[in-house]
Design an enzyme around this catalytic site. Structure first.
Site, PDB file in Angstrom:
ATOM      1  N   GLU A  38      -2.065   8.510   7.416  1.00 53.92           N
ATOM      2  CA  GLU A  38      -2.866   9.366   6.535  1.00 53.92           C
ATOM      3  C   GLU A  38      -3.837  10.186   7.370  1.00 53.92           C
ATOM      4  OE1 GLU A  38      -3.457   6.687   2.459  1.00 53.92           O
ATOM      5  OE2 GLU A  38      -5.114   6.908   3.862  1.00 53.92           O
ATOM      6  N   ARG A  94      -7.995  -7.824  -8.905  1.00 52.95           N
ATOM      7  CA  ARG A  94      -8.747  -9.059  -9.156  1.00 52.95           C
ATOM      8  C   ARG A  94     -10.155  -8.683  -9.614  1.00 52.95           C
ATOM      9  NH1 ARG A  94      -9.330  -7.856  -3.691  1.00 52.95           N
ATOM     10  NH2 ARG A  94     -11.505  -7.605  -3.109  1.00 52.95           N
ATOM     11  N   HIS A 118     -15.590  -3.812   7.737  1.00 54.26           N
ATOM     12  CA  HIS A 118     -14.853  -3.982   6.483  1.00 54.26           C
ATOM     13  C   HIS A 118     -15.361  -5.134   5.628  1.00 54.26           C
ATOM     14  CE1 HIS A 118     -12.394  -0.841   7.918  1.00 54.26           C
ATOM     15  NE2 HIS A 118     -12.007  -1.534   8.974  1.00 54.26           N
ATOM     16  N   LYS A 159       0.815  -1.221   0.000  1.00 53.43           N
ATOM     17  CA  LYS A 159       0.000   0.000   0.000  1.00 53.43           C
ATOM     18  C   LYS A 159       0.849   1.273   0.000  1.00 53.43           C
ATOM     19  CE  LYS A 159      -3.201  -2.919  -0.085  1.00 53.43           C
ATOM     20  NZ  LYS A 159      -3.788  -3.251  -1.395  1.00 53.43           N
TER      21      LYS A 159
HETATM   22  C1  MV4 Z   1      -9.374   5.337   5.441  1.00 49.34           C
HETATM   23  C2  MV4 Z   1     -10.516   5.874   6.057  1.00 49.34           C
HETATM   24  C3  MV4 Z   1     -10.468   7.202   6.424  1.00 49.34           C
HETATM   25  N1  MV4 Z   1      -9.361   7.927   6.195  1.00 49.34           N
HETATM   26  N2  MV4 Z   1      -8.300   6.122   5.222  1.00 49.34           N
HETATM   27  C4  MV4 Z   1     -10.872   0.818   5.291  1.00 49.34           C
HETATM   28  C5  MV4 Z   1     -10.562  -0.244   4.326  1.00 49.34           C
HETATM   29  C6  MV4 Z   1      -9.318   0.166   3.638  1.00 49.34           C
HETATM   30  N3  MV4 Z   1      -9.444  -0.098   2.226  1.00 49.34           N
HETATM   31  C7  MV4 Z   1      -9.162   1.607   3.934  1.00 49.34           C
HETATM   32  N4  MV4 Z   1     -10.193   1.983   4.857  1.00 49.34           N
HETATM   33  C8  MV4 Z   1     -10.359   3.254   5.259  1.00 49.34           C
HETATM   34  N5  MV4 Z   1      -9.308   4.064   5.052  1.00 49.34           N
HETATM   35  C9  MV4 Z   1      -8.316   7.376   5.599  1.00 49.34           C
HETATM   36  N6  MV4 Z   1      -7.222   8.135   5.398  1.00 49.34           N
HETATM   37  C10 MV4 Z   1     -11.602   5.053   6.267  1.00 49.34           C
HETATM   38  C11 MV4 Z   1     -11.536   3.724   5.876  1.00 49.34           C
HETATM   39  C12 MV4 Z   1     -12.713   2.961   6.138  1.00 49.34           C
HETATM   40  C13 MV4 Z   1     -13.490   2.441   5.112  1.00 49.34           C
HETATM   41  C14 MV4 Z   1     -13.137   2.584   3.767  1.00 49.34           C
HETATM   42  C15 MV4 Z   1     -13.897   2.033   2.778  1.00 49.34           C
HETATM   43  C16 MV4 Z   1     -15.056   1.340   3.097  1.00 49.34           C
HETATM   44  C17 MV4 Z   1     -15.409   1.184   4.399  1.00 49.34           C
HETATM   45  C18 MV4 Z   1     -14.636   1.708   5.409  1.00 49.34           C
HETATM   46  C19 MV4 Z   1     -15.018   1.546   6.742  1.00 49.34           C
HETATM   47  C20 MV4 Z   1     -14.259   2.072   7.740  1.00 49.34           C
HETATM   48  C21 MV4 Z   1     -13.106   2.762   7.434  1.00 49.34           C
END
Ligand code: MV4
Length: 502
Positions: free
Chosen positions: A199, A291, A234, A116
């Site tokens: 972040e 994928r 998630h 990442k």
């Molecule tokens: C984040 C975020 C808020 N701010 N990054 C969760 C899964 C991973 N792909 C990254 N995620 C997140 N990253 C920053 N800088 C909030 C999430 C996140 C989230 C993202 C997508 C779908 C659902 C989520 C549920 C909780 C937190």
């Protein structure tokens, strides 16, 4: 085109790929672990081979065994489905060196997007907007300084993570040192790599992802976006294509960024670029999934493109047969992921035997599943039992059809999330399209979820009451007669009442 395709997956995912093989008249080969011997994907395939015992690391993750099976049966390509080996660069590389085509992107694209931190750097260099943050190795003191610059709250994430694993939210300065320490050790034990990055945390953001298709000849297009904000821990629960409520301008800009991101790694095949869209309308690159995804079917429904067949054709070297301007989305598609879990008991897993499985159908409804009547939902694997995809000319009709299909859907023997999906379909916030990643928490979990009395239960109680009244009436009728001996109605009624108390 390929002579034979081995599908290195199980359940719904394997069935989906095998169906594409059947349409293309390419023999499809299944692999199975011991408990999956009579699974639907095994029955559907033209050939099936045992790969190992139940644990995934001894079966569906055994790269060597899978490649041996491919050689033995004469498969010249392997489709990894979703999960398991689908994003394993080593497996993609091993396929190539074994002379078998891996149906997916290059090992290099998988590897760089799997890291990442590297993905973030690549995207930044390509001019894709990423969330403000830092990726360099920092001691606590330097990290605290950086976090002050970025501004609280921040997210501490594992470089080798993804999908929310090993992620920590920091809302106060005093939490920083312990969050860094905790995140590093968690990343080490979960991924064998302690690298972390920081972040700015976006609050109440939406998860918007762009589906892309790239071929081996430098053509790369997007086929629209999806909103996957409705998730719990998630785990995605409901997805929608297209994302509701985006302006044409915003939609176009997200599509363009998705294409730019995928082009930066010379992406081949079907992939997804994830963005977080914040409340001010700014959006940032989050991750790329290299994928085909579970939710690909809603894009298939709105675009009319078979994404799995597209993957196979691309892997066989065919140039993309559709141009960007020919991609037209029609209507709205929703996907409900039906899990074997009890929504009224904190979504506890509910494995067991499915005694009745009656699928919905009719206009605008697609059901993808790997189960059937008598199927035992195993403890070992993912608890998803079916995906219900409902399409309508507009969002309102998609919701109506989804609701209707959820009501038609009968699963007995285990608890499922169907009643939860029905609640979402009539939730006013959902109906407005006002979703973000906190939707389930805010609308349901914080208020508590309780079961509605179902028609079945009401019918059962009604029948008991009716039987009781009938017995009483009979006893009274007999009592009004002359008989007072052994068959005294009072004695009979008394014995019946005593029995009922058991
Ligand atoms: C984040 C975020 C808020 N701010 N990054 C969760 C899964 C991973 N792909 C990254 N995620 C997140 N990253 C920053 N800088 C909030 C999430 C996140 C989230 C993202 C997508 C779908 C659902 C989520 C549920 C909780 C937190």
């Amino acid at each position: 085109m390929f002579k034979k395709i081995l599908v290195a997956n199980r359940g719904e995912s394997a069935v989906r790929v095998l169906r594409a093989c059947r349409e293309m008249e390419i023999p499809g080969v299944a692999i199975y672990s011991d408990p999956d011997r009579s699974n639907l994907h095994v029955r559907y395939a033209d050939e099936a081979y045992r790969v190992g015992p139940a644990p995934a690391r001894d079966s569906y993750l055994r790269m060597d065994t899978i490649l041996e099976i491919a050689k033995k049966c004469g498969a010249d390509a392997i489709h990894p489905g979703y999960g398991f080996l689908s994003e394993n660069p080593e497996f993609a590389r091993l396929c190539a060196t074994s002379g078998v085509v891996f149906i997916g992107p290059s090992p290099e694209a998988i590897r760089s997007m799997g890291d990442k931190v590297e993905a973030r750097k690549l995207m930044e260099a390509a001019g894709v907007s990423v969330v403000p943050g830092v990726t360099s190795e920092l001691d606590d003191e330097a990290a605290i300084k950086e976090i002050k610059r970025i501004g609280l709250p921040v997210m501490v994430k594992a470089a080798a993570g993804g999908g929310g694993k090993g992620m920590r939210l920091v809302t106060e300065e005093s939490q920083i040192a312990s969050a860094l320490r905790g995140a590093r050790s968690e990343a080490q034990s979960a991924f064998g790599n302690p690298a972390i990055y920081i972040e700015r945390a976006l609050q109440r953001a939406r998860h918007i992802e762009v589906q892309v298709l790239g071929d081996k000849h430098g053509n790369l297009i997007h086929v629209g976006e999806r909103d996957c904000s409705i998730q719990r821990r998630h785990q995605k629960v409901i997805e929608e294509c297209p994302a509701p409520g985006l302006s044409d301008d915003l939609r176009k800009r997200i599509h363009a960024e998705g294409v730019k991101a995928a082009k930066a790694v010379d992406y081949e095949g079907a992939g997804t670029v994830e963005f977080l869209l914040d409340q001010s309308g700014e959006f940032y690159f989050l991750e790329m999934n290299t994928r085909i995804q579970v939710e690909h079917a809603i894009t298939e429904r709105t675009t009319g493109i078979d994404l799995v067949k597209a993957q196979i054709r691309i892997a066989a070297g065919e140039p993309l047969w559709i141009k960007q301007e020919d991609v037209v989305l029609r209507g709205v598609a929703l996907e409900c992921r039906i899990y074997a879990e009890d929504p009224f008991n904190n979504f506890m897993p509910s494995p067991g035997v499915i005694t009745v499985f009656r699928e919905p159908g009719g206009a605008g409804v697609r059901l993808d599943s790997g189960v059937y009547d008598g199927f035992k939902v195993p403890m070992e694997y993912d608890p998803m039992v079916a995906k219900l995809i409902a399409h309508g000319g507009n969002r309102e009709e998609a919701i109506e059809r989804c609701t209707r299909a959820l009501r038609e859907f009968t699963i007995k023997g285990i608890r499922t999330s169907i009643p939860f999906h029905l609640r979402v379909m009539k939730n006013p916030t959902f109906i407005k399209g006002d979703v973000d990643t906190t939707f389930i928490e805010r609308e349901f979990l914080s208020k508590g979820l309780s079961e509605e009395r179902t028609h079945d239960e009401v019918a059962l109680v009604t029948a008991c009451v009716a039987a009781f009244r009938r017995d009483q009436a009979k006893a009274l009728e007999l009592a009004s007669g002359r008989n007072g001996g052994e068959d005294s109605p009072w004695k009979i009624a008394g014995r019946q009442a005593a029995l009922r108390r058991i």
